[in-house]
Design an enzyme around this catalytic site. Structure first.
Site, PDB file in Angstrom:
ATOM      1  N   ASP A 583       0.851  -1.286   0.177  1.00 36.16           N
ATOM      2  CA  ASP A 583      -0.062  -0.005  -0.129  1.00 36.16           C
ATOM      3  C   ASP A 583       0.776   1.101  -0.072  1.00 36.16           C
ATOM      4  O   ASP A 583       0.840   2.298  -0.601  1.00 36.16           O
ATOM      5  CB  ASP A 583      -0.838   0.084   1.293  1.00 36.16           C
ATOM      6  CG  ASP A 583      -1.751  -1.339   1.443  1.00 36.16           C
ATOM      7  OD1 ASP A 583      -1.238  -2.421   1.223  1.00 36.16           O
ATOM      8  OD2 ASP A 583      -2.871  -1.224   1.874  1.00 36.16           O
ATOM      9  N   GLU A 721      -6.293 -11.859  -3.429  1.00 34.37           N
ATOM     10  CA  GLU A 721      -5.859 -12.715  -2.331  1.00 34.37           C
ATOM     11  C   GLU A 721      -6.841 -13.797  -2.063  1.00 34.37           C
ATOM     12  O   GLU A 721      -6.861 -14.655  -1.280  1.00 34.37           O
ATOM     13  CB  GLU A 721      -5.797 -12.033  -0.986  1.00 34.37           C
ATOM     14  CG  GLU A 721      -4.617 -11.031  -1.044  1.00 34.37           C
ATOM     15  CD  GLU A 721      -4.635  -9.978   0.168  1.00 34.37           C
ATOM     16  OE1 GLU A 721      -5.581  -9.764   0.754  1.00 34.37           O
ATOM     17  OE2 GLU A 721      -3.327  -9.462   0.309  1.00 34.37           O
ATOM     18  N   LYS A 818     -10.654 -10.695  -5.832  1.00 37.47           N
ATOM     19  CA  LYS A 818     -10.904  -9.728  -4.878  1.00 37.47           C
ATOM     20  C   LYS A 818     -10.595  -8.133  -5.282  1.00 37.47           C
ATOM     21  O   LYS A 818     -11.441  -7.440  -5.059  1.00 37.47           O
ATOM     22  CB  LYS A 818      -9.929 -10.059  -3.600  1.00 37.47           C
ATOM     23  CG  LYS A 818     -10.132  -8.926  -2.379  1.00 37.47           C
ATOM     24  CD  LYS A 818      -9.198  -9.672  -1.502  1.00 37.47           C
ATOM     25  CE  LYS A 818      -9.247  -8.936  -0.202  1.00 37.47           C
ATOM     26  NZ  LYS A 818      -8.261  -9.343   0.959  1.00 37.47           N
ATOM     27  N   GLN A 819      -9.653  -7.948  -6.036  1.00 39.68           N
ATOM     28  CA  GLN A 819      -9.180  -6.670  -6.472  1.00 39.68           C
ATOM     29  C   GLN A 819      -8.204  -6.803  -7.729  1.00 39.68           C
ATOM     30  O   GLN A 819      -7.962  -7.601  -8.322  1.00 39.68           O
ATOM     31  CB  GLN A 819      -8.260  -6.063  -5.186  1.00 39.68           C
ATOM     32  CG  GLN A 819      -6.860  -7.015  -5.258  1.00 39.68           C
ATOM     33  CD  GLN A 819      -6.429  -6.560  -3.826  1.00 39.68           C
ATOM     34  OE1 GLN A 819      -6.469  -7.500  -2.860  1.00 39.68           O
ATOM     35  NE2 GLN A 819      -5.515  -5.487  -3.454  1.00 39.68           N
TER      36      GLN A 819
HETATM   37  O1  IFM Z   1      -2.092  -4.595   1.099  1.00 34.35           O
HETATM   38  C1  IFM Z   1      -3.643  -4.951   1.165  1.00 34.35           C
HETATM   39  C2  IFM Z   1      -4.074  -6.023   0.317  1.00 34.35           C
HETATM   40  O2  IFM Z   1      -3.648  -5.889  -1.149  1.00 34.35           O
HETATM   41  C3  IFM Z   1      -5.408  -6.648   0.392  1.00 34.35           C
HETATM   42  N1  IFM Z   1      -5.525  -6.525   1.829  1.00 34.35           N
HETATM   43  C4  IFM Z   1      -5.247  -5.609   2.722  1.00 34.35           C
HETATM   44  C5  IFM Z   1      -3.983  -5.274   2.523  1.00 34.35           C
HETATM   45  C6  IFM Z   1      -3.549  -3.939   3.440  1.00 34.35           C
HETATM   46  O3  IFM Z   1      -4.259  -3.137   2.987  1.00 34.35           O
END
Ligand code: IFM
Length: 989
Positions: A583, A721, A818-819
Site C-alpha cells: 500500500d 488474495e 478480490k481486487q
Molecule cells: O495490502 C492490502 C492487500 O492488497 C489487500 N488486503 C489488505 C492489505 C492492506 O491494506
C-alpha cells in the site's frame, strides 16, 4: 458621523485572523480626525498576530500621516493606497513599499487621453467638469469643479452630492452609473484596455487599478498564509449605491473573499448589497469592532476556522460512528498523529496518539506504540456538537449548538513537528483541565511526572521504543467563559524510551512561541503544502472534497526526513498495527513523489535501511538478493501474522506473508517512479539503484526454468488474495520481468557487471506472463480460465467481500477476484504489456472484480479513464471516495485506508489527466467524465512546480521552468513558462 454604535458590536462571537478596512469614512471622517484609538487597536491587533489591511484611494502620505501606527508584529499592517496601485508594509521603522502597479509611458498617455475624453463627453452633454488630479495610475475628473471637497465634514459633502445629482439630471444623465459607463467608453476609445472607472458621486476616476486590486493583493497574501474566507473581516462605510453607482467600498467585495464577514459602519442611505451587515456607527463603531477583537485575543478565546464547504469535512455525529469519526478526523504532521477523540473521552471512544515508526511488541503482534493521551478535559458530554476537520489548515474544531457549550481547536504543528496545541472554552463552571495526560486506551504503561506545572507522561519500555509528552495548561476566566490552553511537546524514539528532559525543554519553547503564533505558522505551512498539491474539480464538489481529504491524509502520513514507515492505515487507527504493506510503495509513494518529494524519499529510505533484513530473508529462502516482507514494521523482518479469524470467527491460516511476493518488485517500482517524478537521478545511481538490483537478483534466483526454457514463479499469491498458492500469477511475473529489465537498464548506465545484466535480461525474456492472444487478455494465473465463470453481478453489487458472502472455497473455485490484479499491471507498467490488451483485460476482469479490497476501485477508475471510459471510471472513483466517508467496508474505525486515498489521487493524475512522468517528459492525455468541466492538479515535476488544467477540449500547463510535455499521442514539445496551452487531439487508448 453616521448612525450610533450598537451596544454589542457585530459581528460578535468570531475571532478574525485578518481585518481589512477602508480608510475614508470608515476609520476617519476627515483628515483632521483623531486616530489615536484606531492606532492603538491596530498596534494591539498586530501584536496579537492579526494582519491588518487599510484600504484607501488616496496616497500613502495622507493615510500613514494620519494613522501613524508603528506595529511591532508578529501580525502585519499593510497600507493599500492610491486606489489599488500601491501596497506598503508598516512596522516600527515606518512604511516601505512592497508592491506597486507601475504604468508604462503608453498607459500614462492613454490615461491622459481618457480623462480628457471623459471631460469632453460629459461637457458635450452640458455637464461642466474638469480633470483635477493625476494620481498614480489614475486621473480624477471633478463633477462640481468649483467646489473643493477636501477637509469638509461628511454632512456638507452629502449636501453637495445632492447638487451633483441635480446637475446630472439637468444634463439628461440618469445617475452616476451612467457617468461611469460614459467614462469607461471614452477611456476604451482612448486606448485603455481594461479601464477601471468608479464614481463616488463627487468625482469620476479613471485608472489602471481600483481598490479591488489592493484587496485582491491582500487576499492572495492572506491565502498564502492559510487565512481565507470567514477568517477575514472586511469593514467599510459605503457598500450601497451612491447616486446609482456602486458604493466605493463595494470594491472590497471580491470573489476571493466571498465568505468573509463584511460590515458597513456607514450611513448607507440606499441600503447595503446582499452579504453586507449594516451596523452603522461610523469610525466609532470600527473602533469598537477592533477593540472586540483585541479583547478576544487577550481572553485567549478559541480561534475559528474558515468553514468553507470546499475544504471542511464535518465528522459524523452518530453514536455508532464515533470511532469512524475519530479516524476521519485524525491530525498528523508526518512524524506523529492524533485521532479525533472527544476531549471528555468516554467508553465508545478510541483515542490514539502515535509516532511514525515507533512500534511495540515483537513479530506479528508488533504494533504502533500508543503514546500518552493529551487531549482530555473535564467537561460534561458536549453533544450535540459539530466537529469540523479543516483540510486547508490541518486543524480540528468543535462547536456546540448551545452558545455556552464546549468550543475547542487542536493541531499538531507541521512547522515544529514536536509542538502540540489545544484550546477549549466553555461555561466557567463546567470546564476543568482534569488530567492533562492520561493512560492510552490500549493499556500501555504510563509514567507520570510533574516538574513545576508541566505534566509529563511516557509510554514504552526499556529496550524498545517510547513516546513522551510534556504539557502545561493555562487557564483564563473572563465573565462566564473559562478557557483552557494546553501547549505541549512530544518526543519519541523507535529504539529507546525518550528522555523527558528534552520534551520539557521543548514545551517551554512552545510556550514562548505562543498559541497564536504557532497556529499562524502552522496555517501558513499547510498553505505552502497545498500550493504544491492543488486539486480542483470544476463541476463535482463532492469528488473535489474527497480528493482534498485524500491528499490531506497522504500529506500527513509520512515525515519529510529520516525513514518513513507508512502503515496501511497510516497513523489514523490501530488496524494492521501500523504495518507497512505494498500500500505504501505503490499507492501512497507515487502521490508523495509528486506533491511532497522529500516524504517519498523518506519512505524509500525506510526500505533502504531494511535492505539487510530483506537480504537475510532471501537467504533464508535459499535465494539471492533481497526479499522484502509482505508486512514490515520496526526492523524490516516479516511481521505478517500466520493465522487469524475469518468473518465467522473460525481460525484460518494467513499465507500472504509467505506467498505474496510481488511486494519485492513493488518496492523497486516505487523507487523508479520516485525518480520519474522528481528527476532525482542520484538516488537511482546510488542507494535506489542498489535496491532495484537486489530485488532483481531475488527474482533471477527465484525463477524456475522448465525444460522448454520458460521461466515460472510458482506458489504465490497475487494482489487477488481470493486465490492462494497459484502458479505464474500474471501480476507477479510481469512485475518481476519489469524489475529485471529496469535493473538491467540501470546497471548498464552504472557500468554494472555485463554478465549479470545479460542474465537478468535472459531471465526476463523467459518468464511466462499469461498473455492469451486468442482471448485478447492475460490469464491471471495458470489454470484461471478453467475456473467457474462466475460474475459479481450474479450475487451482489460491489464492493462486496465475496469470500464472506459465498465462502472462501466457492470463491477460490471461481473467476471472482478480490481486487485489481491483471488490471493493476495496466496501471503500473503499461509498457510491459501487449499493445491493445487494455480493453480486453478491462472487459474480462471488470465484471469479475468484487472490489473486496479497498485498494481496487480507484485503480479501476484510473485504468478505465485511460481506456477512454471516463464516465464509468467516475463511478469507480466515487465508490473509492465513499469508502471511508461512508464506512462502506465497516473498517474505517480502524483507520482510514491510505491506499484507497492514494488510489484516488492516482486516478485523477494517471487516469483522468492521463499523466505519465517518464525520463524528463511528462505525458498528458486527459479523459474527463462528462460531469466535470475541468480538472486541475498541481505537483512537482523534475524539482519544479507544475499545474496542469484540463477541460474537455484543451490542456493548460503552468510551469516555472521550461519543460517537456507530450500531449496525447503528439510528439513531445517544450512548454515555456509561465504557461502553455494545447488543444486536445484524442489519442486512441
Ligand atoms: O495490502 C492490502 C492487500 O492488497 C489487500 N488486503 C489488505 C492489505 C492492506 O491494506
Amino acid at each position: 458621523m453616521g448612525s450610533p454604535p450598537r451596544a454589542t458590536p457585530s459581528p460578535d462571537g468570531s475571532t478574525f485572523e485578518s481585518i481589512v478596512f477602508g480608510w475614508d469614512g470608515t476609520a476617519v471622517c476627515d483628515r483632521q480626525a483623531d486616530t489615536s484609538i484606531i492606532r492603538s487597536h491596530v498596534e494591539a491587533l498586530c501584536a496579537a498576530g492579526v494582519n491588518v489591511f487599510v484600504i484607501s484611494g488616496t496616497d500613502l502620505g495622507e493615510v500613514d500621516g494620519q494613522l501613524a501606527a508603528r506595529p511591532a508584529g508578529p501580525g502585519r499592517l499593510h497600507l493599500c493606497t492610491d486606489r489599488g496601485s500601491e501596497v506598503f508594509e508598516v512596522d516600527g521603522a515606518g512604511a516601505r513599499p512592497i508592491w506597486c502597479r507601475t504604468a508604462t509611458a503608453d498607459e500614462e498617455a492613454a490615461l491622459d487621453r481618457a480623462a480628457d475624453a471623459t471631460v469632453a463627453v460629459l461637457s458635450a452633454k452640458g455637464l461642466v467638469c474638469r480633470v483635477v488630479s493625476k494620481g498614480l495610475n489614475r486621473r480624477k475628473v471633478d463633477l462640481i469643479p468649483e467646489q473643493t471637497w477636501a477637509g469638509r465634514p461628511r454632512s456638507r459633502t452629502d449636501a453637495l452630492l445632492v447638487a451633483v445629482t441635480k446637475r446630472l439630471h439637468a444634463a439628461g444623465i440618469a445617475d452616476h452609473a451612467e457617468v461611469v459607463a460614459l467614462a469607461a467608453d471614452a477611456a476604451m476609445d482612448a486606448g485603455l484596455v481594461h479601464p477601471r472607472v468608479t464614481s463616488d458621486g463627487k468625482h469620476v476616476e479613471i485608472g489602471l487599478t481600483d481598490t479591488s486590486d489592493s484587496v485582491r493583493w491582500a487576499a492572495a497574501w492572506l491565502a498564502d498564509r492559510g487565512i481565507t474566507g470567514s477568517l477575514v473581516l472586511v469593514a467599510g462605510a459605503e457598500f450601497g449605491p451612491v447616486g446609482g453607482a456602486p458604493g466605493r467600498d463595494s470594491m472590497m467585495m471580491i470573489l476571493e473573499l466571498a465568505r468573509s464577514r463584511v460590515v458597513s459602519v456607514g450611513v448607507e442611505a440606499a441600503g447595503v448589497p446582499a452579504g453586507v451587515e449594516h451596523v452603522g456607527g461610523g469610525p466609532d463603531q470600527l473602533a469598537s469592532l477592533l477593540h472586540a477583537q483585541v479583547t478576544r485575543r487577550s481572553q485567549l478565546r478559541v480561534p475559528d476556522i474558515d468553514d468553507d464547504p470546499a475544504w471542511v469535512l464535518t465528522l459524523p455525529e452518530d453514536e455508532a460512528l464515533v470511532r469512524v469519526a475519530e479516524a476521519l478526523g485524525t491530525l498528523g504532521n508526518g512524524w506523529a498523529a492524533l485521532r479525533a477523540s472527544r476531549e471528555e473521552g468516554g467508553p465508545e471512544t478510541s483515542p490514539l496518539f502515535v509516532a511514525n515508526g515507533v512500534y511495540t511488541g515483537s513479530g506479528p503482534i508488533q504494533h504502533l506504540l500508543e503514546g500518552p493521551e493529551w487531549t482530555q478535559l473535564m467537561v460534561p458530554t458536549g453533544r450535540p456538537d459539530r466537529r469540523l476537520l479543516d483540510l486547508r489548515t490541518g486543524m480540528l474544531t468543535r462547536t456546540s449548538s448551545r452558545p455556552t457549550g464546549l468550543k475547542s481547536i487542536r493541531f499538531l504543528s507541521v512547522v515544529r513537528p514536536w509542538a502540540i496545541a489545544l484550546r477549549a472554552e466553555h461555561e466557567a463552571a463546567d470546564l476543568g483541565a482534569g488530567t492533562a495526560i492520561a493512560d492510552p486506551d490500549g493499556g500501555e504503561k504510563l509514567d507520570h511526572g510533574r516538574p513545576a506545572s508541566v505534566v509529563i507522561g511516557r509510554t514504552g519500555q526499556d529496550g524498545a521504543g517510547g513516546i513522551v509528552v510534556a504539557t502545561r495548561d493555562r487557564d483564563h476566566v473572563s465573565g462566564d467563559v473559562h478557557v483552557v490552553e494546553r501547549l505541549g511537546a512530544w518526543g519519541a524514539d523507535p529504539r529507546n524510551p525518550p528522555v523527558a528532559a528534552t520534551a520539557i525543554e521543548q514545551q517551554a519553547q512552545v510556550e514562548s512561541i505562543g498559541f497564536d503564533q504557532l497556529a499562524a505558522e502552522h496555517r501558513a505551512a499547510w498553505a505552502r503544502r497545498w500550493a504544491d498539491a492543488t486539486v480542483t474539480i470544476d463541476g463535482d464538489e463532492q469528488s473535489q472534497l474527497a480528493a482534498r481529504f485524500a491528499l490531506f491524509h497522504l500529506l500527513a502520513a509520512a515525515p519529510d526526513a529520516g525513514d518513513a514507515a507508512v502503515g496501511a492505515r497510516g497513523m489514523t487507527g490501530p488496524a494492521y498495527g501500523g504495518h507497512v504493506f505494498w500500500d505504501a510503495d505503490v499507492f501512497v509513494l507515487p502521490v508523495l513523489a509528486a506533491v511532497q518529494p522529500a516524504a517519498a524519499r523518506a519512505m524509500l529510505e525506510y526500505r533502504i535501511r531494511r535492505l539487510p533484513a530483506a537480504r537475510a530473508a532471501a537467504a533464508g529462502e535459499g535465494e539471492a538478493g533481497a526479499r522484502f516482507p509482505w508486512e514490515s514494521a520496526r526492523d524490516g523482518t516479516d511481521v505478517t501474522p500466520v493465522s487469524g479469524t475469518d468473518a465467522r470467527g473460525r481460525e484460518i491460516e494467513i499465507r500472504t506473508g509467505a506467498l505474496e511476493q510481488h511486494i519485492v518488485a513493488d518496492v523497486a517500482w516505487a523507487a523508479s517512479e520516485y525518480e520519474a517524478w522528481t528527476g532525482d537521478t542520484e538516488f537511482l545511481a546510488g542507494p535506489g539503484g542498489e535496491l532495484v538490483a537486489e530485488t532483481a537478483r531475488y527474482w533471477s534466483s527465484r525463477i524456475e526454468v522448465d525444460s522448454d526454457g520458460h521461466g515460472h514463479l510458482r506458489g504465490v499469491i497475487g494482489p487477488d488474495e481470493y486465490h492462494e498458492l497459484v502458479d505464474d500469477n500474471a501480476f507477479t511475473n510481469v512485475m518481476a520481468r519489469w524489475n529485471l529489465r529496469r535493473a538491467a537498464q540501470l546497471a548498464e548506465h552504472r557500468g554494472g557487471a555485463p554478465d549479470e545484466v545479460a542474465h537478468w535480461r535472459r531471465m526476463a525474456e523467459r518468464l511466462v506472463d499469461g498473455w492469451d492472444p486468442g482471448r485478447g487478455a492475460y490469464e491471471q494465473f495458470a489454470g484461471y480460465w478453467d475456473l467457474e465463470p462466475l460474475l459479481v453481478a450474479k450475487f451482489a453489487d460491489p464492493p462486496v467481500a465475496a469470500d464472506v458472502l459465498l465462502g472462501a472455497d466457492r470463491v477460490k473455485g471461481s473467476q471472482i477476484i478480490k481486487q485489481a490484479d491483471v488490471v493493476m499491471l495496466h496501471h503500473l507498467v503499461p509498457d510491459e504489456l501487449e499493445p491493445g490488451s487494455l480493453a480486453g483485460d478491462l472487459a474480462f476482469y471488470g465484471p469479475r472484480t468484487a472490489h473486496g479490497s479497498s485498494l481496487s476501485p480507484a485503480i479501476h477508475a484510473a485504468v478505465l479513464a485511460r481506456a477512454g471510459q471516463p464516465d464509468r471510471a467516475l463511478e469507480l472513483f466515487r465508490m473509492a471516495a465513499e469508502l471511508d466517508f461512508h464506512d462502506l467496508t465497516g473498517t474505517t474505525a480502524g483507520g482510514v485506508h491510505l491506499a484507497t486515498l492514494g488510489g484516488l489521487w492516482q486516478a485523477l493524475a494517471y487516469g483522468f489527466l492521463g499523466l505519465r512522468p517518464r525520463a524528463g517528459v511528462i505525458r498528458i492525455d486527459p479523459h474527463l467524465p462528462s460531469a466535470w468541466h475541468a480538472l486541475t492538479l498541481s505537483f512537482r515535476f523534475g524539482g519544479y512546480p507544475v499545474t496542469v488544467r484540463a477541460d474537455q477540449d484543451s490542456v493548460t500547463v503552468r510551469c516555472d521552468e521550461a519543460m517537456m510535455v507530450q500531449i496525447g499521442g503528439d510528439a513531445p514539445v517544450t512548454c515555456q513558462p509561465p504557461e502553455g496551452n494545447f488543444s486536445l487531439g484524442r489519442s486512441e487508448p
